[in-house]
Scaffold this motif. Structure first.
Motif, mmCIF file in Angstrom:
data_model
loop_
_atom_site.group_PDB
_atom_site.id
_atom_site.type_symbol
_atom_site.label_atom_id
_atom_site.label_comp_id
_atom_site.label_asym_id
_atom_site.label_seq_id
_atom_site.Cartn_x
_atom_site.Cartn_y
_atom_site.Cartn_z
ATOM 1 N N ILE A 1 -11.081 -6.295 6.885
ATOM 2 C CA ILE A 1 -11.780 -7.019 5.829
ATOM 3 C C ILE A 1 -10.756 -7.520 4.810
ATOM 4 N N PRO A 2 -10.731 -8.830 4.539
ATOM 5 C CA PRO A 2 -9.801 -9.346 3.532
ATOM 6 C C PRO A 2 -10.215 -8.895 2.132
ATOM 7 N N TYR A 3 -9.261 -8.807 1.257
ATOM 8 C CA TYR A 3 -9.529 -8.368 -0.119
ATOM 9 C C TYR A 3 -8.405 -8.852 -1.019
ATOM 10 N N GLU A 4 -8.651 -8.752 -2.304
ATOM 11 C CA GLU A 4 -7.631 -8.992 -3.315
ATOM 12 C C GLU A 4 -7.628 -7.786 -4.246
ATOM 13 N N HIS A 5 -6.467 -7.276 -4.560
ATOM 14 C CA HIS A 5 -6.319 -6.159 -5.494
ATOM 15 C C HIS A 5 -6.245 -6.776 -6.894
ATOM 16 N N VAL A 6 -7.314 -6.650 -7.659
ATOM 17 C CA VAL A 6 -7.397 -7.267 -8.983
ATOM 18 C C VAL A 6 -6.613 -6.432 -9.999
ATOM 19 N N TRP B 1 -9.321 -2.914 -9.128
ATOM 20 C CA TRP B 1 -10.338 -2.768 -8.088
ATOM 21 C C TRP B 1 -10.063 -3.778 -6.985
ATOM 22 N N CYS B 2 -10.863 -3.705 -5.924
ATOM 23 C CA CYS B 2 -10.741 -4.658 -4.828
ATOM 24 C C CYS B 2 -11.850 -5.701 -4.906
ATOM 25 N N ARG B 3 -11.448 -6.940 -4.762
ATOM 26 C CA ARG B 3 -12.355 -8.099 -4.754
ATOM 27 C C ARG B 3 -12.429 -8.584 -3.308
ATOM 28 N N VAL B 4 -13.649 -8.665 -2.774
ATOM 29 C CA VAL B 4 -13.831 -8.921 -1.350
ATOM 30 C C VAL B 4 -14.667 -10.187 -1.130
ATOM 31 N N PRO B 5 -14.135 -11.151 -0.346
ATOM 32 C CA PRO B 5 -14.939 -12.334 -0.035
ATOM 33 C C PRO B 5 -16.043 -11.983 0.963
ATOM 34 N N MET B 6 -17.216 -12.548 0.735
ATOM 35 C CA MET B 6 -18.365 -12.298 1.607
ATOM 36 C C MET B 6 -18.626 -13.529 2.478
ATOM 37 N N GLU B 7 -19.415 -13.320 3.527
ATOM 38 C CA GLU B 7 -19.685 -14.394 4.478
ATOM 39 C C GLU B 7 -20.371 -15.595 3.826
ATOM 40 N N LEU C 1 0.783 -1.230 0.000
ATOM 41 C CA LEU C 1 0.000 0.000 0.000
ATOM 42 C C LEU C 1 0.821 1.289 0.000
ATOM 43 N N LYS C 2 1.932 1.308 0.691
ATOM 44 C CA LYS C 2 2.695 2.547 0.841
ATOM 45 C C LYS C 2 3.293 3.046 -0.465
ATOM 46 N N ARG C 3 3.706 2.126 -1.294
ATOM 47 C CA ARG C 3 4.370 2.476 -2.538
ATOM 48 C C ARG C 3 5.541 3.418 -2.243
ATOM 49 N N LYS C 4 5.498 4.650 -2.754
ATOM 50 C CA LYS C 4 6.614 5.587 -2.546
ATOM 51 C C LYS C 4 6.320 6.627 -1.464
ATOM 52 N N CYS C 5 5.291 6.374 -0.657
ATOM 53 C CA CYS C 5 4.952 7.306 0.424
ATOM 54 C C CYS C 5 6.031 7.281 1.512
ATOM 55 N N ALA D 1 -7.855 1.881 -5.880
ATOM 56 C CA ALA D 1 -7.878 0.516 -5.348
ATOM 57 C C ALA D 1 -7.056 0.430 -4.065
ATOM 58 N N ARG D 2 -5.907 1.092 -4.022
ATOM 59 C CA ARG D 2 -5.082 1.048 -2.803
ATOM 60 C C ARG D 2 -5.701 1.877 -1.680
ATOM 61 N N ALA D 3 -6.384 2.958 -2.011
ATOM 62 C CA ALA D 3 -7.118 3.718 -0.980
ATOM 63 C C ALA D 3 -8.246 2.855 -0.417
#
Length: 159
Positions: free
Chosen positions: A113-118, A127-133, A26-30, A101-103
């Protein structure tokens, strides 16, 4: 009695695993200071969402991140400094879909919340892909104007 939003309850920022994830993804060059500013802005987005259902949390994140696009305070760029990180999105208000997507990912991380950065690091919509219950997946994509069930695995309804 309201929910008291503090870093300890919302997120275990001191976790080495989480710190490493932020450094690598997430940080990249921050700088640390820039990332801290982005974190504080993300915290403002997620604090009111903390006790909501996952669906409402995703809608809340997508709506909040989309609002800065719709009100004209966000500029799309693939060249500006920090265009692909949360600092560019939350603070500089200049980002690409990768920055959005990173924000989004930072908000999801804070909420646990778990996610995958597609399509991460690809010249393609991200975008972010999020598993649901229930075992399904949702897309959370403020730039792509969609937050909801994934129509097919890794398929965005608009891209």
């Amino acid at each position: 009695e309201g929910y008291q939003a503090d870093d300890k309850r919302l997120h275990h920022i001191t976790s080495c695993k989480r710190q490493n994830h932020w450094e690598e993804v997430l940080k990249r060059k921050c700088t640390d200071e820039e990332f801290a500013q982005a974190y504080q802005e993300a915290l403002k987005v997620v604090t009111p969402l903390a006790l909501m259902s996952r669906e409402d949390q995703l809608y809340g994140i997508a709506s909040a991140l989309r609002a800065v696009v719709d009100d004209g305070s966000m500029a799309y760029s693939m060249e500006a400094n920090h265009y692909n990180d949360p600092y560019g999105y939350f603070v500089l208000r200049t980002a690409s879909c990768a920055g959005c997507a990173r924000a989004t990912a930072l908000c999801l991380d804070i909420l646990g919340i778990p996610y995958e950065h597609v399509n991460e690091n690809q010249y393609s919509h991200q975008w972010c892909r999020v598993p649901m219950e229930d075992g399904s997946y949702w897309i959370c994509d403020a730039f792509g104007l969609y937050c909801g069930p994934e129509p097919e695995p890794y398929q965005h309804p608009y891209f």
